[in-house]
Scaffold this motif. Structure first.
Motif, PDB file in Angstrom:
ATOM      1  N   SER A 199       0.827  -1.202   0.000  1.00 33.33           N
ATOM      2  CA  SER A 199       0.000   0.000   0.000  1.00 33.33           C
ATOM      3  C   SER A 199       0.864   1.256   0.000  1.00 33.33           C
ATOM      4  CB  SER A 199      -0.914   0.015   1.233  1.00 33.33           C
ATOM      5  OG  SER A 199      -1.790  -1.080   1.213  1.00 33.33           O
ATOM      6  N   GLU A 200       1.949   1.222   0.771  1.00 35.04           N
ATOM      7  CA  GLU A 200       2.808   2.399   0.858  1.00 35.04           C
ATOM      8  C   GLU A 200       3.586   2.622  -0.439  1.00 35.04           C
ATOM      9  OE1 GLU A 200       2.670   4.564   3.151  1.00 35.04           O
ATOM     10  OE2 GLU A 200       1.322   3.426   4.454  1.00 35.04           O
ATOM     11  N   VAL A 201       3.976   1.549  -1.119  1.00 31.90           N
ATOM     12  CA  VAL A 201       4.638   1.694  -2.417  1.00 31.90           C
ATOM     13  C   VAL A 201       3.693   2.376  -3.394  1.00 31.90           C
ATOM     14  CG1 VAL A 201       5.500   0.430  -4.426  1.00 31.90           C
ATOM     15  CG2 VAL A 201       6.232  -0.234  -2.139  1.00 31.90           C
ATOM     16  N   ALA A 202       2.407   2.035  -3.348  1.00 31.89           N
ATOM     17  CA  ALA A 202       1.426   2.624  -4.253  1.00 31.89           C
ATOM     18  C   ALA A 202       1.218   4.102  -3.974  1.00 31.89           C
ATOM     19  CB  ALA A 202       0.098   1.878  -4.129  1.00 31.89           C
ATOM     20  N   ARG A 203       1.474   4.542  -2.736  1.00 33.77           N
ATOM     21  CA  ARG A 203       1.293   5.952  -2.401  1.00 33.77           C
ATOM     22  C   ARG A 203       2.403   6.823  -2.982  1.00 33.77           C
ATOM     23  NH1 ARG A 203       0.993   7.001   3.615  1.00 33.77           N
ATOM     24  NH2 ARG A 203       0.158   9.012   2.944  1.00 33.77           N
ATOM     25  N   GLY A 204       3.535   6.214  -3.310  1.00 36.03           N
ATOM     26  CA  GLY A 204       4.631   6.974  -3.910  1.00 36.03           C
ATOM     27  C   GLY A 204       5.849   7.025  -3.013  1.00 36.03           C
ATOM     28  N   SER A 219      10.163   6.571  -2.324  1.00 36.35           N
ATOM     29  CA  SER A 219      11.110   5.466  -2.514  1.00 36.35           C
ATOM     30  C   SER A 219      10.625   4.214  -1.796  1.00 36.35           C
ATOM     31  CB  SER A 219      12.483   5.857  -1.979  1.00 36.35           C
ATOM     32  OG  SER A 219      12.453   5.972  -0.571  1.00 36.35           O
ATOM     33  N   ARG A 220      11.095   3.053  -2.260  1.00 33.39           N
ATOM     34  CA  ARG A 220      10.746   1.791  -1.602  1.00 33.39           C
ATOM     35  C   ARG A 220      11.338   1.734  -0.196  1.00 33.39           C
ATOM     36  NH1 ARG A 220       8.534  -1.975  -5.040  1.00 33.39           N
ATOM     37  NH2 ARG A 220       8.555  -1.387  -7.240  1.00 33.39           N
ATOM     38  N   GLU A 221      12.464   2.356  -0.014  1.00 39.38           N
ATOM     39  CA  GLU A 221      13.080   2.383   1.303  1.00 39.38           C
ATOM     40  C   GLU A 221      12.183   3.095   2.309  1.00 39.38           C
ATOM     41  OE1 GLU A 221      16.882   4.632   3.257  1.00 39.38           O
ATOM     42  OE2 GLU A 221      17.226   3.596   1.362  1.00 39.38           O
ATOM     43  N   ASP A 222      11.634   4.253   1.904  1.00 37.75           N
ATOM     44  CA  ASP A 222      10.718   4.972   2.786  1.00 37.75           C
ATOM     45  C   ASP A 222       9.400   4.219   2.940  1.00 37.75           C
ATOM     46  OD1 ASP A 222      12.376   7.127   3.409  1.00 37.75           O
ATOM     47  OD2 ASP A 222      11.873   8.182   1.564  1.00 37.75           O
ATOM     48  N   ALA A 223       8.969   3.537   1.863  1.00 37.44           N
ATOM     49  CA  ALA A 223       7.734   2.755   1.948  1.00 37.44           C
ATOM     50  C   ALA A 223       7.862   1.658   2.989  1.00 37.44           C
ATOM     51  CB  ALA A 223       7.397   2.166   0.580  1.00 37.44           C
ATOM     52  N   VAL A 224       9.008   0.990   3.025  1.00 39.75           N
ATOM     53  CA  VAL A 224       9.243  -0.027   4.055  1.00 39.75           C
ATOM     54  C   VAL A 224       9.228   0.603   5.436  1.00 39.75           C
ATOM     55  CG1 VAL A 224      11.027  -1.483   5.067  1.00 39.75           C
ATOM     56  CG2 VAL A 224      10.464  -1.744   2.682  1.00 39.75           C
ATOM     57  N   GLY A 225       9.883   1.769   5.566  1.00 43.31           N
ATOM     58  CA  GLY A 225       9.905   2.460   6.854  1.00 43.31           C
ATOM     59  C   GLY A 225       8.503   2.792   7.331  1.00 43.31           C
TER      60      GLY A 225
END
Length: 744
Positions: free
Chosen positions: A262-267, A269-275
């Motif tokens: 869901s966070e990757v879809a929000r935009g 970096s993937r690193e921040d999405a994981v965070g």
């Protein structure tokens, strides 16, 4: 909390190979240590603080040979013929010859045809009507060392000689050996993998939770095995570790990976999405795991060593599952990178979350929030109806496998129900001769009802002369065979009548205790019953406080706790209906519920129930505090949480239900009770009743009294501090789409 987990998630993603290497190294280390040290689980069974436990200790110290004999394999072979055994002498002789080929026999010469037994022993091995005979097979092998191959070889002998109208059955050590574990676990993993493929719509993502589950469970089992080098741990402690460890590891991983997508879809970096995923969903995982850990570790209040070990092992498994979810998962997501959600399976609908698609979860959420009362009533009616058979619930400790039932029936028919469950009474004097106290005990026991061997009752001493062990003995052992069966009330009454005579034995200078497996099971049941209320106070009390901190609400924890009571009572009722009352014919041999099932089920299922409470409602609260109305937040919770919670529940149910494939009724009962409890709690309570009640309460559900609000630490479970980390120019607060699609 959220900020710390955000940084931990990003660190694990950024330093993925170091983190993965650390988990692999930990696995290799513990496996290597176990392989090198070859630690062994204890074969002892302790029951401290009970009369039966004191009897066991006395026997171990003063009758080591008798204690050792109890620990060694002893199997009863029953032969029966409707037309009388005398007409089957040749067949029985062939059976005896086959039994003498078994390995590690203590005395092959003692294995004889019941028809040829000496006159003084005939009554013990041949029924009065001559139709049932008993052949005792004793081996020098410890019961815990028997293998399934030993059972197979023994069963083959029985089958070979079950001819010419001769019925041959057996009960005891060899028949109690069960197939090695693994099949149920593999089936659970297989179903979990299929569910995750459907959930993610991609193969790679489906593998990630399985990897962490395998690592967490295997490391826990290895650590538990290593601890046997320093602690006295029974192998029974590993059962709950495997069952619960697999389930929560996969569930927690599923929750993190789903939020990451869901966070990757929000935009960003993937690193921040994981965070962000670890900072939000990871916070829920930490507190959900904490409630489960409290529930299982609190089993120590019971005071039974093997139960304490089970709880501690399960606690370690859950802690490792949480650690894997917030470190190992981000590292694996970093390793797979943009390939984490590939290859996609196109025919699976709604695999990816959408703020505009109207999914089944959204439809159900709208229905619940628009007319909550019918859903509340329907859900509670189903649970109350399922709970009705609980009024007939009986508890016992029957541990026989299903393939022993025919032999037990023959044993009761020919020699009485109590022959397989003797009471062992110890009498000891601190100084001097035990004769006076022992004679007094024997004389009294002979006068009691339900004693089958009253005429032949005598005591055996621990004197140094093998030919006359009663001479100079300071400790006596009395073996009493009841007329009634081990789990019958009459046997329990007999045990208590003997114990009531303790003061008279003390006056004669002796100390008396009643042991044996029948007494052990009875004392264990009593200890479990007494521990139930303190256990509930500890578990529910601590978990309630945690839930207040998680949701910053009094209503939400209260509703969740009351809902759990409904679901667990329904689970008890359904288990009684199937296993005790024999509904639907699913079980051939009905039996009382196991005495430890209530407290075990309450502990584990309460922890899991709070898991789903946290998974579902943290997202609801997250959306509520970021601007949605109470009902809009519930619908958003269904949009983002219904699929993951239902998938997690299906996985948990599958893992538990797989244990119903075990050959013994005990495993079937445990597996069924756990599976049906999760179904009732996750699907009916967490997914239906709780959201409906919260919808009725509206804004009142979310909030604390001002005085309490000042006392409760804000752990930021919703991840408000990291919600938009790494995102630039985000339009609004993420609530507008849900508002736009919400029903008028």
């Amino acid at each position: 909390m959220a900020s710390i987990l955000f940084r931990l998630g990003r660190f694990s993603f950024r330093h993925k190979w170091w983190v993965i290497s650390a988990w692999v190294a930990a696995m290799v280390l513990v496996v290597s240590l176990v392989s090198a040290l070859q630690p062994q689980f204890s074969k002892d069974f302790e029951l401290p603080g009970t009369d039966a436990g004191d009897a066991m200790s006395t026997m171990q110290e003063y009758f080591p040979a008798a204690t050792e004999e109890q620990e060694q394999a002893s199997t009863s072979v029953l032969v029966q013929a409707p037309d009388g055994l005398a007409k089957h002498t040749a067949e029985i002789d062939k059976l005896v010859a086959g039994l003498k080929e078994l390995p590690d026999l203590k005395d092959a010469a003692s294995i004889v045809n019941p028809l040829a037994a000496p006159a003084e022993a005939a009554a013990q091995v041949l029924s009065q009507d001559g139709k049932v005979g008993l052949i005792q097979v004793k081996q020098s092998t410890n019961i815990m060392d028997l293998k399934i191959d030993d059972k197979h070889a023994f069963v083959d002998i029985l089958k070979e000689h079950r001819t010419g109208g001769l019925n041959v059955e057996a009960t005891g050590s060899l028949m109690s050996v069960q197939e090695a574990g693994g099949a149920a676990e593999m089936l659970g993993f297989g179903v979990a993998f299929i569910v995750m493929i459907v959930f993610f719509g991609a193969l790679v993502a489906a593998f990630i939770p399985l990897i962490t589950g395998i690592f967490a469970v295997l490391i826990t089992i290895m650590l538990l095995t290593l601890s046997t080098e320093f602690l006295n741990i029974n192998e029974s402690a590993t059962g709950i570790v495997t069952m619960l460890g697999i389930a929560v590891s996969i569930d927690y991983a599923l929750f993190i990976v789903s939020r990451y997508r869901s966070e990757v879809a929000r935009g960003g970096s993937r690193e921040d999405a994981v965070g962000r995923a670890v900072g939000t969903a990871g916070s829920a995982v930490v507190f959900a795991g904490l409630t489960v850990i409290i529930a299982v570790v609190a089993l120590m209040v019971i005071g039974l060593p093997f139960v304490t070990q089970m709880g501690a092992g399960a606690g370690i498994a859950v802690a490792l599952a949480v650690l894997a979810a917030i470190t190992f998962i981000p590292a694996l997501l970093g390793a797979f990178g943009r390939f984490a959600f590939t290859p996609k399976i196109p025919w699976i609908k709604h695999a990816e979350e959408s703020e505009t698609d109207v999914t089944n979860g959204v439809r159900f959420g709208r229905a619940v929030t628009s007319k909550p009362l019918p859903f509340i009533i329907a859900g509670l009616v189903i649970l109350i109806a399922a709970a009705i058979p609980m009024s007939k619930m009986e508890l016992g400790m029957t541990m026989n496998s299903e393939d022993e039932n025919k032999a037990l029936s023959l044993l009761a028919e020919g020699f009485g129900k109590g022959i397989n469950g003797p009471l062992l009474v110890t009498v000891r004097t601190a100084d001097g001769d035990v004769s006076a106290a022992a004679d007094k005990a024997v004389a009294h026991i002979k006068t009691l009802d339900d004693v089958a061997n009253a005429k032949a009752l005598a005591w055996m001493g621990n004197g140094s002369d093998p030919k006359n062990p009663n001479a100079g003995a300071d400790t006596a052992l009395i073996s009493i065979i009841p007329n009634s069966g081990p789990s019958d009330q009459a046997t329990h009454d007999l045990m208590e009548q003997i114990r009531d005579y303790k003061n008279e034995i003390s006056a004669a200078g002796g100390e008396m205790h009643v042991g044996g497996m029948t007494a052990i099971m009875a004392d264990m049941s009593e200890k479990l019953d007494k521990a139930l209320v303190p256990y509930l106070i500890v578990v529910v009390g601590l978990a309630f406080l945690i839930m207040i901190a998680v949701f910053r609400s009094l209503w939400v924890p209260l509703i969740g706790t009351i809902g759990f009571i409904f679901s667990v009572l329904a689970a008890f009722g359904a288990t009684v209906a199937i296993f005790q009352e024999g509904w639907f014919g699913l079980i051939d041999n009905t039996m009382p519920l196991l005495s430890f099932l209530p407290i075990f089920l309450i502990g584990v299922v309460f922890g899991l129930a709070m898991d789903y409470q946290v998974f579902m409602l943290t997202r609801v609260r997250e959306e509520y505090i970021h601007g949605m109305t109470a009902k809009e937040a519930i619908i958003a919770g269904y949009r983002h949480g219904a699929r993951v919670v239902s998938s997690a529940a299906v996985i948990m149910i599958s893992v538990f239900a797989a244990f119903m494939l075990a050959p013994d009724t005990t495993s079937k009962m445990l597996g069924f009770a756990m599976a049906i409890a999760v179904f009732f709690d996750a699907i009916i309570i967490r997914m239906t009743v709780v959201p409906a009640v919260i919808a009725l309460l509206g804004d009142r559900a979310w909030g604390l009294p001002k005085w309490l609000d000042k006392l409760v630490v804000d752990f930021d479970i919703e991840g408000g501090a990291v919600r938009n980390n790494g995102l630039e120019n985000l339009p609004g607060d993420g609530t507008s789409l849900e508002k736009a699609t919400a029903p008028a």
